[in-house]
Design a protein around this motif. Sequence first.
Motif, PDB file in Angstrom:
ATOM      1  N   GLY A   8       0.774  -1.233   0.000  1.00 49.81           N
ATOM      2  CA  GLY A   8       0.000   0.000   0.000  1.00 49.81           C
ATOM      3  C   GLY A   8       0.803   1.279   0.000  1.00 49.81           C
ATOM      4  N   GLY A   9       2.107   1.180   0.094  1.00 48.79           N
ATOM      5  CA  GLY A   9       2.909   2.397   0.063  1.00 48.79           C
ATOM      6  C   GLY A   9       2.933   3.001  -1.334  1.00 48.79           C
ATOM      7  N   GLY A  10       3.528   4.189  -1.435  1.00 49.68           N
ATOM      8  CA  GLY A  10       3.624   4.840  -2.735  1.00 49.68           C
ATOM      9  C   GLY A  10       3.913   6.308  -2.608  1.00 49.68           C
ATOM     10  N   LEU A  11       3.713   7.007  -3.726  1.00 44.71           N
ATOM     11  CA  LEU A  11       3.942   8.451  -3.798  1.00 44.71           C
ATOM     12  C   LEU A  11       2.602   9.166  -3.820  1.00 44.71           C
ATOM     13  N   VAL A  12       2.472  10.181  -2.978  1.00 45.52           N
ATOM     14  CA  VAL A  12       1.218  10.928  -2.903  1.00 45.52           C
ATOM     15  C   VAL A  12       1.542  12.391  -2.646  1.00 45.52           C
ATOM     16  N   GLN A  13       0.670  13.265  -3.096  1.00 50.42           N
ATOM     17  CA  GLN A  13       0.866  14.688  -2.825  1.00 50.42           C
ATOM     18  C   GLN A  13       0.427  15.027  -1.401  1.00 50.42           C
ATOM     19  N   ALA A  14       0.977  16.087  -0.873  1.00 48.39           N
ATOM     20  CA  ALA A  14       0.579  16.556   0.450  1.00 48.39           C
ATOM     21  C   ALA A  14      -0.930  16.778   0.487  1.00 48.39           C
ATOM     22  N   GLY A  15      -1.535  16.337   1.582  1.00 45.78           N
ATOM     23  CA  GLY A  15      -2.981  16.416   1.720  1.00 45.78           C
ATOM     24  C   GLY A  15      -3.705  15.162   1.266  1.00 45.78           C
ATOM     25  N   CYS A  95       5.625  -2.859   9.555  1.00 47.22           N
ATOM     26  CA  CYS A  95       4.644  -3.544  10.385  1.00 47.22           C
ATOM     27  C   CYS A  95       5.383  -4.366  11.435  1.00 47.22           C
ATOM     28  N   TYR A  96       4.802  -4.439  12.611  1.00 48.35           N
ATOM     29  CA  TYR A  96       5.418  -5.162  13.725  1.00 48.35           C
ATOM     30  C   TYR A  96       4.350  -5.987  14.434  1.00 48.35           C
ATOM     31  N   ALA A  97       4.752  -7.185  14.861  1.00 52.56           N
ATOM     32  CA  ALA A  97       3.838  -8.031  15.625  1.00 52.56           C
ATOM     33  C   ALA A  97       4.590  -8.676  16.773  1.00 52.56           C
ATOM     34  N   ALA A  98       3.909  -8.765  17.895  1.00 55.46           N
ATOM     35  CA  ALA A  98       4.471  -9.438  19.061  1.00 55.46           C
ATOM     36  C   ALA A  98       3.566 -10.597  19.436  1.00 55.46           C
ATOM     37  N   THR A  99       4.180 -11.709  19.780  1.00 52.16           N
ATOM     38  CA  THR A  99       3.388 -12.873  20.152  1.00 52.16           C
ATOM     39  C   THR A  99       3.166 -12.913  21.654  1.00 52.16           C
ATOM     40  N   VAL A 100       2.272 -13.768  22.079  1.00 56.07           N
ATOM     41  CA  VAL A 100       1.926 -13.846  23.495  1.00 56.07           C
ATOM     42  C   VAL A 100       3.095 -14.336  24.343  1.00 56.07           C
ATOM     43  N   ASN A 101       4.066 -15.012  23.702  1.00 59.36           N
ATOM     44  CA  ASN A 101       5.228 -15.478  24.467  1.00 59.36           C
ATOM     45  C   ASN A 101       6.438 -14.587  24.255  1.00 59.36           C
ATOM     46  N   GLY A 102       6.209 -13.352  23.741  1.00 62.30           N
ATOM     47  CA  GLY A 102       7.266 -12.352  23.702  1.00 62.30           C
ATOM     48  C   GLY A 102       8.122 -12.315  22.462  1.00 62.30           C
ATOM     49  N   LEU A 103       7.840 -13.128  21.449  1.00 64.13           N
ATOM     50  CA  LEU A 103       8.614 -13.061  20.215  1.00 64.13           C
ATOM     51  C   LEU A 103       8.171 -11.846  19.395  1.00 64.13           C
ATOM     52  N   GLN A 104       9.113 -11.268  18.630  1.00 67.08           N
ATOM     53  CA  GLN A 104       8.828 -10.060  17.865  1.00 67.08           C
ATOM     54  C   GLN A 104       9.166 -10.275  16.403  1.00 67.08           C
ATOM     55  N   TYR A 105       8.313  -9.747  15.530  1.00 66.15           N
ATOM     56  CA  TYR A 105       8.511  -9.900  14.092  1.00 66.15           C
ATOM     57  C   TYR A 105       8.304  -8.556  13.398  1.00 66.15           C
ATOM     58  N   TRP A 106       9.089  -8.350  12.349  1.00 67.50           N
ATOM     59  CA  TRP A 106       8.992  -7.138  11.538  1.00 67.50           C
ATOM     60  C   TRP A 106       8.719  -7.498  10.084  1.00 67.50           C
ATOM     61  N   GLY A 107       7.960  -6.644   9.409  1.00 64.45           N
ATOM     62  CA  GLY A 107       7.801  -6.773   7.982  1.00 64.45           C
ATOM     63  C   GLY A 107       8.998  -6.195   7.262  1.00 64.45           C
ATOM     64  N   GLN A 108       8.982  -6.269   5.938  1.00 61.65           N
ATOM     65  CA  GLN A 108      10.122  -5.820   5.143  1.00 61.65           C
ATOM     66  C   GLN A 108      10.114  -4.316   4.916  1.00 61.65           C
ATOM     67  N   GLY A 109       9.003  -3.668   5.188  1.00 64.92           N
ATOM     68  CA  GLY A 109       8.896  -2.222   5.017  1.00 64.92           C
ATOM     69  C   GLY A 109       8.296  -1.834   3.684  1.00 64.92           C
ATOM     70  N   THR A 110       7.581  -0.713   3.687  1.00 65.63           N
ATOM     71  CA  THR A 110       7.008  -0.173   2.462  1.00 65.63           C
ATOM     72  C   THR A 110       7.242   1.336   2.454  1.00 65.63           C
ATOM     73  N   GLN A 111       7.683   1.858   1.310  1.00 70.60           N
ATOM     74  CA  GLN A 111       8.041   3.270   1.218  1.00 70.60           C
ATOM     75  C   GLN A 111       6.800   4.132   1.042  1.00 70.60           C
ATOM     76  N   VAL A 112       6.726   5.185   1.823  1.00 67.45           N
ATOM     77  CA  VAL A 112       5.696   6.214   1.657  1.00 67.45           C
ATOM     78  C   VAL A 112       6.417   7.531   1.397  1.00 67.45           C
ATOM     79  N   THR A 113       6.098   8.154   0.291  1.00 63.45           N
ATOM     80  CA  THR A 113       6.705   9.429  -0.076  1.00 63.45           C
ATOM     81  C   THR A 113       5.608  10.448  -0.301  1.00 63.45           C
ATOM     82  N   VAL A 114       5.690  11.569   0.424  1.00 64.16           N
ATOM     83  CA  VAL A 114       4.697  12.635   0.315  1.00 64.16           C
ATOM     84  C   VAL A 114       5.384  13.857  -0.287  1.00 64.16           C
ATOM     85  N   SER A 115       4.924  14.273  -1.442  1.00 64.48           N
ATOM     86  CA  SER A 115       5.524  15.424  -2.109  1.00 64.48           C
ATOM     87  C   SER A 115       4.795  16.704  -1.722  1.00 64.48           C
ATOM     88  N   SER A 116       5.548  17.789  -1.669  1.00 67.36           N
ATOM     89  CA  SER A 116       4.951  19.079  -1.262  1.00 67.36           C
ATOM     90  C   SER A 116       4.409  19.837  -2.464  1.00 67.36           C
TER      91      SER A 116
END
Length: 116
Positions: A8-15, A95-116
């Motif tokens: 869902g990331g991408g380039l969008v104008q301000a506002g 994105c981040y998720a924590a399990t009930v037994n304390g393990l932590q996971y991260w997603g790979q990331g998605t770029q969000v760029t907002v142009s002025s």
Amino acid sequence: QVQLVESGGGLVQAGGSLRLSCAASGIIFRINGMSWHRQAPGKQRELVASVTRGGTTNYADSVKGRFTISRDNAKNTVYLQMNSLKPEDTAVYYCYAATVNGLQYWGQGTQVTVSS
């Protein structure tokens, strides 16, 4: 193991608006809290918003009133609706998720760029 895949990331104008999604797979029944974080160039990663399994949410002051985090436990997906975007929201969003037994996971990331 839990795998997190963002989209869902991408380039969008301000506002403008974007909606991020994070789908979890694997041993998903153990997932407790989920959250979105972001990291801009030269800055530390910061918490943007979080949601518990029961739906309690928390937001960074900088995004309150503009961003909404939600969670669909049936689809094992967490969303981040971002409205009234500003150039300073430009970052890689993780994105981040924590399990009930304390393990932590991260997603790979998605770029969000907002142009002025």
